[in-house]
Design an enzyme around this catalytic site. Structure first.
Site, PDB file in Angstrom:
ATOM      1  N   ASP A 146      15.822  64.737  20.921  1.00 12.68           N
ATOM      2  CA  ASP A 146      14.482  64.440  20.446  1.00 12.68           C
ATOM      3  C   ASP A 146      14.280  65.253  19.153  1.00 12.68           C
ATOM      4  O   ASP A 146      15.126  66.076  18.775  1.00 12.68           O
ATOM      5  CB  ASP A 146      13.419  64.764  21.508  1.00 12.68           C
ATOM      6  CG  ASP A 146      12.127  63.986  21.225  1.00 12.68           C
ATOM      7  OD1 ASP A 146      11.963  63.480  20.098  1.00 12.68           O
ATOM      8  OD2 ASP A 146      11.267  63.894  22.122  1.00 12.68           O
TER       9      ASP A 146
HETATM   10  C1  NOJ Z   1       9.214  62.862  19.305  1.00  7.62           C
HETATM   11  C2  NOJ Z   1       8.951  62.089  20.556  1.00  7.62           C
HETATM   12  O1  NOJ Z   1       8.985  62.943  21.675  1.00  7.62           O
HETATM   13  C3  NOJ Z   1       9.904  60.929  20.785  1.00  7.62           C
HETATM   14  O2  NOJ Z   1       9.434  60.166  21.857  1.00  7.62           O
HETATM   15  C4  NOJ Z   1      10.040  60.095  19.553  1.00  7.62           C
HETATM   16  O3  NOJ Z   1      10.915  59.028  19.794  1.00  7.62           O
HETATM   17  C5  NOJ Z   1      10.531  60.969  18.421  1.00  7.62           C
HETATM   18  N1  NOJ Z   1       9.573  62.028  18.179  1.00  7.62           N
HETATM   19  C6  NOJ Z   1      10.757  60.174  17.138  1.00  7.62           C
HETATM   20  O4  NOJ Z   1       9.567  59.747  16.612  1.00  7.62           O
END
Ligand code: NOJ
Length: 743
Positions: free
Chosen positions: A287
């Protein structure tokens, strides 16, 4: 003609969508091509394939930092996210395939969570439809539109089970139940990846957030997670596996720790379970900077070590952290990671680029005409309207206040009645608020007087008088209240999950006028609304429905569509009951309101306001006594295997005056196990449409695995003994038949 076109569109979508249903396997011949390419690559180029950067679309439009552009040129960045629309993607892809040494195309990722341009209900709302075809269709359309806008990778489905409505991200998932969550995860992967990767309307799915992110302590986003391995495997893990088994090609790590180790550096999760137990052949992405954040977690000293821990655990791609790019070469030199590991990670990423067909045509997702034709097409809007109305849950309908009659004079009140900006909810892709139909627009042609009454936040009650006057002057009050869209989603946990501002007070004042009051809730999580539940005449939970909000709500208000949604998450009476969920265990002192020394509160009952699976219809349904054929006689003892599945039959009758659809739910309880078992667990459901007076007998088939669980020694299997099979219209009102598994 229009209807026919729409039906043809649906049939086509399903022909495409419903075929793939097995774990991803590299297509024949792919690895030969990948290996040939790998042989030509420098170490830096390989690490570039493990690097993912964002463009700045969100804040500054289609722009990218100069440094990242240079990284693409040098091969140091092989993947981008947040870059979409054909022109922008084409330009960035051009740099990759014309200005780099090896011409390796980029992946383009984006959070397409509930629609790209045509916005569908938030995932929690869609889960309330209990309609797997509708959910698959919604994901199919989202992918079709996103792929027409240059994208080839979506950060969906989010399959985190959550029992805590304080956590803002409940809006992104399927709610609290594991079994329903698994079915929805599969449907979404099928929808996103379509029949075949390589088609111009298929994207890579990315299952997230692995693992147990939805169990953040106290519902506070990014918080630690702590649970037994038994609960983890039983409740939280299965939806990720279901998505992997349905063919998901990528998976995203989560921000939280599991068993003391951050998920991004957790070898047990990423290698032992994901790759060794499940045979996952796709790639793992972190993430957003979750690799860097392991320094804060306190399990490594610096970012270089974070990269080592991650690669050794099984992470292939670094999202935004730039750790692999900055440190992996040095780590290799020091022997902290191996060349083989780097090659394998690059191989996994490159495989997907070949699967998508990007080497044959790097611009295959960059077709202006397709983009124009697909985004917000009439067929997509029509589908969004249908999925939206299926997602609405009727929580209360005293004196059959709904549906409304054309002759009625309506006072339309509340801050959301003509609001567009909130309707697309959080994580709204490239959706535009201006494309949304408001409730007021949906009710065009009706006899409506509209008064705002109050804002969504703040203490200002100066609008109450006008709202109350309009109410007194009307036959029925329709009041739209809720959360702001940004009050749920990432980094949007709340301790108080009541309606914000003075909205509840407005509703209660309106109720005092004595007019029937229909409350339309718009929100991203279960809310605490006991006063409203008690005083309002009717309540519709509409979540955030997206582009077609007003039309879908009007369809339900008018009775053109009879609501059939059921809650995918328990609604508490008070936030003090949280976490509250239906599949709890009995305890040694089961709840007894008469006895203080039982598992209870002294100031509140244990029961929720609305249980999991709950939802009304304009029809009423009567359930007969379920009957089981107990041909299933042997438990899974290791020697013997179940002879045949248990089948359970139940008659359901529409005792109402209109046709209606019921979600008939089946729950199971193992009465005595080697470990404690939940009082009920969902193991099946069927949606059945019944005309007034009509009765249908439904047959449920419980497969041997439906009665299996992690036994005392953590082996997975069933045990001899008695099981209650319960059937009903929600998790609490059920009829039971007992079956016996023998040794
Ligand atoms: C953080 C989020 O937790 C995740 O769900 C998302 O896909 C990513 N950012 C990218 O935007």
């Amino acid at each position: 003609m229009k209807k026919l076109k729409y039906l043809l569109f649906i049939a086509q979508a399903f022909l495409i969508g419903s075929l793939a249903a097995q774990p991803y396997k590299p297509s024949p011949g792919i690895d030969v091509k990948v290996n040939a390419l790998l042989a030509k690559m420098t170490l830096d180029e390989k690490i570039g394939q493990l690097t993912l950067y964002t463009t700045d679309w969100g804040s500054t439009g289609p722009t990218i930092r100069e440094g990242y552009k240079n990284d693409i040129r040098s091969g140091a960045c092989g993947n981008l996210f947040n870059s979409h629309t054909v022109g922008f993607v084409r330009e960035l892809q051009r740099i990759a395939v014309e200005e780099t040494r090896l011409k390796i195309p980029l992946l383009f990722g984006f959070d397409v969570i509930h629609g790209y341009k045509t916005i569908f209900p938030i995932p929690l709302g869609e889960a309330a439809s209990w309609d797997l075809e509708a959910i698959e269709l919604s994901s199919r359309i989202a992918a079709t539109e996103a792929a027409a806008a240059g994208l080839n990778w979506t950060y969906a489905p989010m399959v985190d089970i959550c029992r805590d409505p304080r956590w803002g991200r409940v809006m992104e998932g399927a709610g609290e139940d594991t079994w329903l969550g698994c079915r929805i995860a599969e449907a979404r992967v099928r929808g996103i990846q379509g029949k075949k990767l390589g088609s111009t309307d298929a994207m890579l799915a990315c299952v997230k957030h692995y693992a147990a992110y939805g169990a953040a302590t106290a519902g506070r986003d990014y918080n630690t997670v702590d649970m037994s391995e038994r609960f983890f495997r039983e409740y939280y893990l299965p939806p990720y596996k279901a998505a992997v088994d349905a063919g998901a090609t990528t998976i995203m790590t989560s921000f939280n720790e599991y068993d003391g180790v951050p998920a991004t550096g957790n070898k047990y999760l990423l290698t032992n379970i994901l790759r060794n137990e499940w045979g996952f052949k796709g790639f793992v992405v972190t993430d957003y900077t979750s690799m860097n954040e392991m320094v804060n977690h306190g399990v490594i000293a610096d970012e270089k070590e974070a990269g080592e821990l991650s690669l050794n655990a099984g992470v292939d791609m670094d999202m935004q952290g730039a750790i692999y790019q900055r440190f992996l070469k040095q780590s290799l030199k020091e022997g902290k990671v191996t060349q083989k590991q780097i090659d394998e990670a690059a191989r996994r990423v490159l495989r997907q680029k070949f699967e998508l067909g990007l080497f044959e045509d790097p611009y295959k997702f960059c077709n202006e005409e397709r983009q124009k034709a697909q985004l917000l097409s009439p067929e997509h809007r029509q589908a969004a309207r249908e999925v939206s109305r299926k997602s609405i849950v009727l929580l209360k309908n005293d004196k059959n206040a709904l549906p409304l009659q054309r002759s009625q004079k309506i006072a339309l009140i509340g801050p959301l009645a003509d609001n567009k900006s909130e309707l697309i909810g959080n994580w709204n892709g490239a959706g535009n608020a201006d494309d949304c139909i408001t409730v007021a627009e949906g009710l065009k042609g009706w006899n409506v007087t509209q008064v705002k009454g109050c804002e969504m936040e703040g203490a200002d009650k100066s609008g109450f008088d006008a709202a109350l006057a309009a109410a007194r002057n009307a036959d029925v009050v329709v009041v739209t209240v809720g959360e702001k869209a940004m009050m749920s989603g990432e980094a949007a946990s709340r301790t108080d999950i009541a309606l914000p501002g003075v909205q509840e007070e407005l509703v209660l004042e309106l109720c005092k006028t004595g007019k029937p009051v229909v409350v339309i809730l718009m929100n991203g999580r279960p809310l605490v609304i006991p006063q409203i539940a008690q005083n309002a005449t009717a309540i519709l939970e509409t979540w955030w429905l997206g582009t077609e909000t007003g039309n879908a709500i009007a369809d339900v208000l008018s009775g053109a569509y009879n609501p059939s949604g059921k809650l995918p998450m328990t609604f508490p009476r008070t936030v003090g009951q949280v976490p509250i969920f239906y599949n709890e265990r009995n305890t040694g002192r089961p709840y007894n309101p008469e006895s203080k020394w039982t598992s209870r509160y002294i100031d509140e009952v244990n029961a929720p306001l609305y249980p999991f699976g709950y939802g009304l219809s304009y029809a009423t349904f009567m359930y007969g006594q379920p009957v089981a054929n107990v041909s299933y006689t042997a438990a899974d003892t290791g020697k013997k295997h179940p002879k045949s599945p248990v089948t359970v039959q139940v008659a359901v009758t529409n005792t109402g005056k209109v046709a209606g659809e019921e979600v008939v739910q089946l729950y199971v309880r193992d009465l005595i196990g080697s470990v404690t078992r939940p009082l009920r667990e969902l193991k099946g459901f069927q949606k059945v449409m019944l005309q007034p007076g009509e009765s249908k007998t439904l047959t449920f088939t419980l497969k041997p695995e439906d009665l299996r669980f992690f036994r005392r020694d953590m082996s997975f299997g069933s045990e001899p003994g008695e099981y209650d099979i319960m059937v009903g219209g929600n998790s609490q009102d059920v009829k039971t038949v007992r079956v016996r598994l023998e040794k």
